[in-house]
Design a protein around this motif. Structure first.
Motif, PDB file in Angstrom:
ATOM      1  N   VAL A  77     -46.678 -68.763  40.074  1.00 23.96           N
ATOM      2  CA  VAL A  77     -47.759 -68.350  40.971  1.00 23.96           C
ATOM      3  C   VAL A  77     -49.055 -68.133  40.190  1.00 23.96           C
ATOM      4  CG1 VAL A  77     -48.542 -66.597  42.619  1.00 23.96           C
ATOM      5  CG2 VAL A  77     -46.150 -67.378  42.634  1.00 23.96           C
ATOM      6  N   ARG A  78     -50.077 -68.903  40.548  1.00 26.58           N
ATOM      7  CA  ARG A  78     -51.391 -68.771  39.920  1.00 26.58           C
ATOM      8  C   ARG A  78     -52.280 -67.836  40.732  1.00 26.58           C
ATOM      9  NH1 ARG A  78     -55.165 -72.655  37.514  1.00 26.58           N
ATOM     10  NH2 ARG A  78     -53.643 -72.943  35.888  1.00 26.58           N
ATOM     11  N   TYR A  79     -52.110 -67.843  42.054  1.00 23.52           N
ATOM     12  CA  TYR A  79     -52.971 -67.070  42.951  1.00 23.52           C
ATOM     13  C   TYR A  79     -52.099 -66.495  44.053  1.00 23.52           C
ATOM     14  CZ  TYR A  79     -56.227 -66.347  46.836  1.00 23.52           C
ATOM     15  OH  TYR A  79     -56.924 -65.811  47.885  1.00 23.52           O
ATOM     16  N   CYS A  80     -52.338 -65.250  44.397  1.00 19.16           N
ATOM     17  CA  CYS A  80     -51.624 -64.615  45.510  1.00 19.16           C
ATOM     18  C   CYS A  80     -52.611 -63.718  46.244  1.00 19.16           C
ATOM     19  CB  CYS A  80     -50.441 -63.796  44.988  1.00 19.16           C
ATOM     20  SG  CYS A  80     -49.469 -63.027  46.305  1.00 19.16           S
ATOM     21  N   GLY A  81     -52.763 -63.931  47.543  1.00 15.15           N
ATOM     22  CA  GLY A  81     -53.713 -63.135  48.303  1.00 15.15           C
ATOM     23  C   GLY A  81     -53.204 -62.794  49.687  1.00 15.15           C
ATOM     24  N   TYR A  82     -53.637 -61.630  50.178  1.00 25.69           N
ATOM     25  CA  TYR A  82     -53.327 -61.213  51.542  1.00 25.69           C
ATOM     26  C   TYR A  82     -54.184 -62.048  52.483  1.00 25.69           C
ATOM     27  CZ  TYR A  82     -51.293 -57.192  49.180  1.00 25.69           C
ATOM     28  OH  TYR A  82     -50.540 -56.388  48.365  1.00 25.69           O
ATOM     29  N   SER A  83     -53.648 -62.364  53.652  1.00 25.84           N
ATOM     30  CA  SER A  83     -54.338 -63.261  54.555  1.00 25.84           C
ATOM     31  C   SER A  83     -54.265 -62.747  55.988  1.00 25.84           C
ATOM     32  CB  SER A  83     -53.663 -64.640  54.473  1.00 25.84           C
ATOM     33  OG  SER A  83     -54.243 -65.530  55.380  1.00 25.84           O
ATOM     34  N   THR A  84     -55.187 -63.221  56.808  1.00 25.56           N
ATOM     35  CA  THR A  84     -55.108 -62.967  58.246  1.00 25.56           C
ATOM     36  C   THR A  84     -54.703 -64.275  58.900  1.00 25.56           C
ATOM     37  OG1 THR A  84     -57.424 -63.535  58.598  1.00 25.56           O
ATOM     38  CG2 THR A  84     -56.922 -61.214  58.177  1.00 25.56           C
ATOM     39  N   GLY A  85     -54.314 -64.191  60.144  1.00 25.74           N
ATOM     40  CA  GLY A  85     -53.956 -65.411  60.859  1.00 25.74           C
ATOM     41  C   GLY A  85     -52.476 -65.697  60.791  1.00 25.74           C
ATOM     42  N   ARG A  86     -52.166 -66.951  60.657  1.00 26.37           N
ATOM     43  CA  ARG A  86     -50.791 -67.426  60.753  1.00 26.37           C
ATOM     44  C   ARG A  86     -49.867 -66.871  59.665  1.00 26.37           C
ATOM     45  NH1 ARG A  86     -49.805 -73.798  61.297  1.00 26.37           N
ATOM     46  NH2 ARG A  86     -47.871 -73.868  60.148  1.00 26.37           N
ATOM     47  N   PHE A  87     -50.400 -66.641  58.461  1.00 31.18           N
ATOM     48  CA  PHE A  87     -49.583 -66.155  57.346  1.00 31.18           C
ATOM     49  C   PHE A  87     -50.090 -64.800  56.865  1.00 31.18           C
ATOM     50  CE2 PHE A  87     -49.428 -70.806  57.129  1.00 31.18           C
ATOM     51  CZ  PHE A  87     -48.064 -70.973  57.344  1.00 31.18           C
ATOM     52  N   ASP A  88     -49.173 -64.020  56.328  1.00 33.01           N
ATOM     53  CA  ASP A  88     -49.531 -62.717  55.765  1.00 33.01           C
ATOM     54  C   ASP A  88     -50.021 -62.858  54.330  1.00 33.01           C
ATOM     55  OD1 ASP A  88     -48.621 -61.294  58.115  1.00 33.01           O
ATOM     56  OD2 ASP A  88     -46.576 -61.706  57.415  1.00 33.01           O
ATOM     57  N   LEU A  89     -49.470 -63.839  53.621  1.00 37.17           N
ATOM     58  CA  LEU A  89     -49.823 -64.087  52.228  1.00 37.17           C
ATOM     59  C   LEU A  89     -50.023 -65.579  52.013  1.00 37.17           C
ATOM     60  CD1 LEU A  89     -47.013 -61.917  50.588  1.00 37.17           C
ATOM     61  CD2 LEU A  89     -49.431 -61.301  50.779  1.00 37.17           C
ATOM     62  N   ILE A  90     -50.930 -65.906  51.117  1.00 37.96           N
ATOM     63  CA  ILE A  90     -51.127 -67.288  50.684  1.00 37.96           C
ATOM     64  C   ILE A  90     -50.992 -67.282  49.164  1.00 37.96           C
ATOM     65  CG2 ILE A  90     -52.710 -69.249  50.527  1.00 37.96           C
ATOM     66  CD1 ILE A  90     -52.022 -68.705  53.409  1.00 37.96           C
ATOM     67  N   ILE A  91     -50.175 -68.204  48.643  1.00 42.61           N
ATOM     68  CA  ILE A  91     -50.077 -68.336  47.198  1.00 42.61           C
ATOM     69  C   ILE A  91     -50.389 -69.769  46.801  1.00 42.61           C
ATOM     70  CG2 ILE A  91     -48.387 -66.474  46.978  1.00 42.61           C
ATOM     71  CD1 ILE A  91     -46.219 -68.596  46.449  1.00 42.61           C
ATOM     72  N   GLU A  92     -50.863 -69.923  45.572  1.00 36.11           N
ATOM     73  CA  GLU A  92     -50.969 -71.238  44.956  1.00 36.11           C
ATOM     74  C   GLU A  92     -50.003 -71.203  43.785  1.00 36.11           C
ATOM     75  OE1 GLU A  92     -54.167 -74.310  42.957  1.00 36.11           O
ATOM     76  OE2 GLU A  92     -54.625 -72.173  42.925  1.00 36.11           O
ATOM     77  N   ALA A  93     -49.162 -72.213  43.684  1.00 34.15           N
ATOM     78  CA  ALA A  93     -48.149 -72.239  42.626  1.00 34.15           C
ATOM     79  C   ALA A  93     -48.079 -73.630  42.015  1.00 34.15           C
ATOM     80  CB  ALA A  93     -46.797 -71.830  43.198  1.00 34.15           C
TER      81      ALA A  93
END
Length: 172
Positions: free
Chosen positions: A116-132
């Motif tokens: 995981v390079r990036y992990c962030g809280y999100s609104t909308g369809r997903f609670d979290l977005i990660i880049e891996a």
């Protein structure tokens, strides 16, 4: 030095993170600071004297401003290795739904994973977005099924593989 006096490890944070105590100082950048930051984004190894000539100020001004920006956490100058150097040739953006009471714990667990390079809280369809980043498709499959699938609190995962990167920028 007692255990309570030990300095805590500095964790990387976003300027938007409420844990950044210097939030007022971070937001107090002026146009000269912005010009310096733009030039450092383009070349993190730019010499202070070259930055000064480009924006029309003294080298001392540049040196002092960079020191302030660094000390307040407004900027970090780092080398970012290419994931392909480590054999990680496949990147993915992964949307994750969680049980809300586990959201922060899941995010902390994800942030600790080496892929995981990036992990962030999100609104909308997903609670979290990660880049891996992954070595290959088998690595993606193992990560999504064995790692994410076994993580308590995760209820859904949607993986989008990045096929080709047209632009990758640190411009500000």
């Amino acid at each position: 030095m007692t255990a309570s006096e030990k300095p805590s490890a500095r964790r990387r944070t976003s300027p938007l993170d409420p844990a950044v105590s210097e939030a007022n100082e971070v937001s107090a950048v002026d146009e000269t600071d912005r010009q310096i930051i733009r030039l450092l984004c383009a070349n993190g190894r730019a010499r202070n004297v070259d930055i000064a000539k480009t924006i029309g100020v003294t080298e001392t001004t540049v040196r002092k401003r960079i020191a302030r920006l660094l000390s307040t956490g407004a900027i970090e100058v780092v080398a970012i290795p290419s994931p392909s150097l480590a054999g990680l040739n496949l990147s993915a953006i992964i949307g994750i739904k969680t049980e809300l009471h586990t959201l922060r714990a899941v995010c902390r667990s994800l942030a600790a994973l080496p892929e995981v390079r990036y992990c962030g809280y999100s609104t909308g369809r997903f609670d979290l977005i990660i880049e891996a980043f992954f070595a290959d498709q088998a690595h993606v499959l193992s990560f999504t099924t064995d790692v994410l699938g076994a993580m308590e609190g995760i209820t859904a995962v949607e993986t989008s593989l990045i096929l080709e990167i047209e632009k990758f920028s640190f411009d500000w």
